[in-house]
Structures are given as C-alpha cells and as structure tokens.
Design a protein around this motif. Sequence first.
Motif, PDB file in Angstrom:
ATOM      1  N   ARG A 105      27.919  30.390  32.495  1.00  0.00           N
ATOM      2  CA  ARG A 105      27.639  29.147  31.770  1.00  0.00           C
ATOM      3  C   ARG A 105      27.575  29.389  30.259  1.00  0.00           C
ATOM      4  N   LEU A 106      27.073  30.516  29.847  1.00  0.00           N
ATOM      5  CA  LEU A 106      27.062  30.853  28.422  1.00  0.00           C
ATOM      6  C   LEU A 106      28.493  30.919  27.893  1.00  0.00           C
ATOM      7  N   HIS A 107      29.364  31.526  28.657  1.00  0.00           N
ATOM      8  CA  HIS A 107      30.781  31.616  28.276  1.00  0.00           C
ATOM      9  C   HIS A 107      31.405  30.212  28.176  1.00  0.00           C
ATOM     10  N   ILE A 108      31.082  29.339  29.151  1.00  0.00           N
ATOM     11  CA  ILE A 108      31.610  27.953  29.114  1.00  0.00           C
ATOM     12  C   ILE A 108      31.085  27.228  27.876  1.00  0.00           C
ATOM     13  N   CYS A 109      29.792  27.370  27.604  1.00  0.00           N
ATOM     14  CA  CYS A 109      29.202  26.723  26.416  1.00  0.00           C
ATOM     15  C   CYS A 109      29.904  27.212  25.152  1.00  0.00           C
ATOM     16  N   ASN A 110      30.091  28.513  25.063  1.00  0.00           N
ATOM     17  CA  ASN A 110      30.744  29.095  23.889  1.00  0.00           C
ATOM     18  C   ASN A 110      32.150  28.546  23.744  1.00  0.00           C
ATOM     19  N   SER A 111      32.887  28.452  24.860  1.00  0.00           N
ATOM     20  CA  SER A 111      34.252  27.908  24.831  1.00  0.00           C
ATOM     21  C   SER A 111      34.256  26.464  24.378  1.00  0.00           C
ATOM     22  N   ARG A 112      33.349  25.664  24.900  1.00  0.00           N
ATOM     23  CA  ARG A 112      33.299  24.235  24.526  1.00  0.00           C
ATOM     24  C   ARG A 112      32.915  24.055  23.063  1.00  0.00           C
ATOM     25  N   LEU A 113      32.026  24.903  22.589  1.00  0.00           N
ATOM     26  CA  LEU A 113      31.597  24.777  21.187  1.00  0.00           C
ATOM     27  C   LEU A 113      32.661  25.250  20.212  1.00  0.00           C
ATOM     28  N   ASN A 114      33.551  26.113  20.640  1.00  0.00           N
ATOM     29  CA  ASN A 114      34.602  26.651  19.756  1.00  0.00           C
ATOM     30  C   ASN A 114      35.933  25.968  19.931  1.00  0.00           C
ATOM     31  N   GLN A 115      35.946  24.820  20.587  1.00  0.00           N
ATOM     32  CA  GLN A 115      37.213  24.085  20.765  1.00  0.00           C
ATOM     33  C   GLN A 115      37.611  23.379  19.491  1.00  0.00           C
ATOM     34  N   ARG A 123      24.394  36.392  36.583  1.00  0.00           N
ATOM     35  CA  ARG A 123      25.842  36.139  36.491  1.00  0.00           C
ATOM     36  C   ARG A 123      26.154  34.670  36.222  1.00  0.00           C
ATOM     37  N   LEU A 124      25.406  33.766  36.839  1.00  0.00           N
ATOM     38  CA  LEU A 124      25.633  32.342  36.601  1.00  0.00           C
ATOM     39  C   LEU A 124      25.313  31.981  35.148  1.00  0.00           C
ATOM     40  N   ASP A 125      24.207  32.540  34.633  1.00  0.00           N
ATOM     41  CA  ASP A 125      23.859  32.298  33.224  1.00  0.00           C
ATOM     42  C   ASP A 125      24.977  32.778  32.307  1.00  0.00           C
ATOM     43  N   GLU A 126      25.510  33.959  32.597  1.00  0.00           N
ATOM     44  CA  GLU A 126      26.598  34.518  31.777  1.00  0.00           C
ATOM     45  C   GLU A 126      27.829  33.611  31.823  1.00  0.00           C
ATOM     46  N   THR A 138       3.843  36.527  32.860  1.00  0.00           N
ATOM     47  CA  THR A 138       4.078  35.645  31.708  1.00  0.00           C
ATOM     48  C   THR A 138       5.552  35.640  31.348  1.00  0.00           C
ATOM     49  N   ASN A 139       6.169  36.807  31.345  1.00  0.00           N
ATOM     50  CA  ASN A 139       7.595  36.900  31.036  1.00  0.00           C
ATOM     51  C   ASN A 139       8.433  36.185  32.103  1.00  0.00           C
ATOM     52  N   GLU A 140       8.052  36.327  33.364  1.00  0.00           N
ATOM     53  CA  GLU A 140       8.780  35.633  34.428  1.00  0.00           C
ATOM     54  C   GLU A 140       8.698  34.120  34.257  1.00  0.00           C
ATOM     55  N   ARG A 141       7.526  33.609  33.876  1.00  0.00           N
ATOM     56  CA  ARG A 141       7.383  32.161  33.643  1.00  0.00           C
ATOM     57  C   ARG A 141       8.226  31.724  32.448  1.00  0.00           C
ATOM     58  N   ARG A 142       8.260  32.558  31.391  1.00  0.00           N
ATOM     59  CA  ARG A 142       9.060  32.246  30.207  1.00  0.00           C
ATOM     60  C   ARG A 142      10.535  32.189  30.571  1.00  0.00           C
ATOM     61  N   ILE A 143      11.005  33.166  31.333  1.00  0.00           N
ATOM     62  CA  ILE A 143      12.408  33.205  31.750  1.00  0.00           C
ATOM     63  C   ILE A 143      12.747  31.994  32.613  1.00  0.00           C
ATOM     64  N   LYS A 144      11.871  31.672  33.536  1.00  0.00           N
ATOM     65  CA  LYS A 144      12.105  30.518  34.414  1.00  0.00           C
ATOM     66  C   LYS A 144      12.202  29.234  33.600  1.00  0.00           C
ATOM     67  N   ALA A 145      11.301  29.049  32.637  1.00  0.00           N
ATOM     68  CA  ALA A 145      11.311  27.840  31.805  1.00  0.00           C
ATOM     69  C   ALA A 145      12.573  27.775  30.954  1.00  0.00           C
ATOM     70  N   LEU A 146      12.976  28.898  30.354  1.00  0.00           N
ATOM     71  CA  LEU A 146      14.204  28.914  29.556  1.00  0.00           C
ATOM     72  C   LEU A 146      15.417  28.579  30.412  1.00  0.00           C
ATOM     73  N   ARG A 147      15.486  29.178  31.589  1.00  0.00           N
ATOM     74  CA  ARG A 147      16.620  28.941  32.483  1.00  0.00           C
ATOM     75  C   ARG A 147      16.670  27.469  32.913  1.00  0.00           C
ATOM     76  N   GLN A 182      18.703  32.982  24.436  1.00  0.00           N
ATOM     77  CA  GLN A 182      17.306  33.455  24.458  1.00  0.00           C
ATOM     78  C   GLN A 182      16.979  34.248  25.722  1.00  0.00           C
ATOM     79  N   LEU A 183      17.732  34.011  26.793  1.00  0.00           N
ATOM     80  CA  LEU A 183      17.503  34.783  28.019  1.00  0.00           C
ATOM     81  C   LEU A 183      17.876  36.251  27.845  1.00  0.00           C
ATOM     82  N   ASN A 184      18.760  36.517  26.905  1.00  0.00           N
ATOM     83  CA  ASN A 184      19.132  37.872  26.515  1.00  0.00           C
ATOM     84  C   ASN A 184      19.433  38.754  27.734  1.00  0.00           C
TER      85      ASN A 184
END
Length: 190
Positions: free
Chosen positions: A180-190, A175-178, A138-147, A168-170
């Motif tokens: 992309r999270l950093h890119i999102c954070n950078s774009r949102l804080n511009q 590494r790719l998620d991290e 169940t957790n694997e399906r949740r992670i896959k859907a979030l990703r 939410q992936l916590n």
Amino acid sequence: MVSPSKLKIGMFTEPVEMVFQFLESDYEFKKQVITPRKVRYSKNGVYISLTYSNYDEVSMTCGLKEDKNNLGFSSNLFSELSDPMNYDRRVDYIGNDRNGITQALRDHAKILTLHGQRILNAEHSVFNDLQNLVRRKTNERRIKALREKANIAFSNNDYATAYQYYIQLNTDRNRLDEKRLHICNSRLNQ
C-alpha cells in the motif's frame, strides 16, 4: 459503592491482613497500614500495595520503593509477564461488601503466588522486565493505531495521509503495508 465516610473500620484492612498474612510469615515482608483503604507490604526495597478505591475496586500493585517515577505495576502485568498465553484478563476485582473484598483479595493473592514469585523473592530485575513489557505493549498499541489510520486513509483514497502513516510504521510495516505504501507513492507521483 462504599463511600469513604461509610467504610467501616477494618472492612478492608482486616481482610488484607487475613489473606496476605503469608507475606509476613513466609516471605518476611513488613506490613504498613497507610490508610483504611491502603495497605503496603515491603521487603528489600520492593513493595506490594493493596488498595480499595472509592469505586469498590480492589487493586494490587508492586514496585520499587526508591523509584519515584514508578506508580507500580498491576497484577495483570506481572501475570502476563510470567505466563503470557494463560493469564486471566477477566478477573473482576470489585468488592462492595466484606465478602466481595475478601474474594477480590484472594484472587490477587492467587495471582501473586502463581505469577509473582520473583516479586515475592524481592528480585529487583523483575521490574526492568515489567517496564520492558509496558514499553512493548505501548509500542504495539501505537503500531496498531497507525496502521488503522493508514488503512482508513488508504480506503478513502487519501493517499497523502495514508503515505504519512505508512512511513511512520517504519520497520514495523508488514507486506500489505509495503504494498500500500508503494501504491500511495505511485499515486502521489503521477
């Protein structure tokens, strides 16, 4: 499809008794015919239930009798628990006549004897292991859907939404998620 009114007496119960007779003779399970479409074997609080649905599906579940919240674990689950790399997900459990029912029951009996030894021995601990497997899947399906949602939002330049999904992936971020999270954070804080 064999409608409930057209199910001949013994069309399901007789093949069950023939194929699963080993549960009584070799493992001391007790048989109980619940309905013409359901037979249950039990021993020391463990049950193995065989059911023939209105849609010609032959199913086998197992569980603990005293666990009222447990609807039972399918044969595929305990096959996966026993041998995660080699269990067969492709078995067809459809039986629209006596021969098809008997073959589906034989397939279930084979799975039970190959992968269900702890169930046959009425080991209650196997059900904790099965519950943990269900939680993990169940957790694997949740992670896959979030990703997937995060990646779609990211590819659409919806950085705020992607950021929320990556957060939410916590601890399950790769590494790719991290990155992309950093890119999102950078774009949102511009």
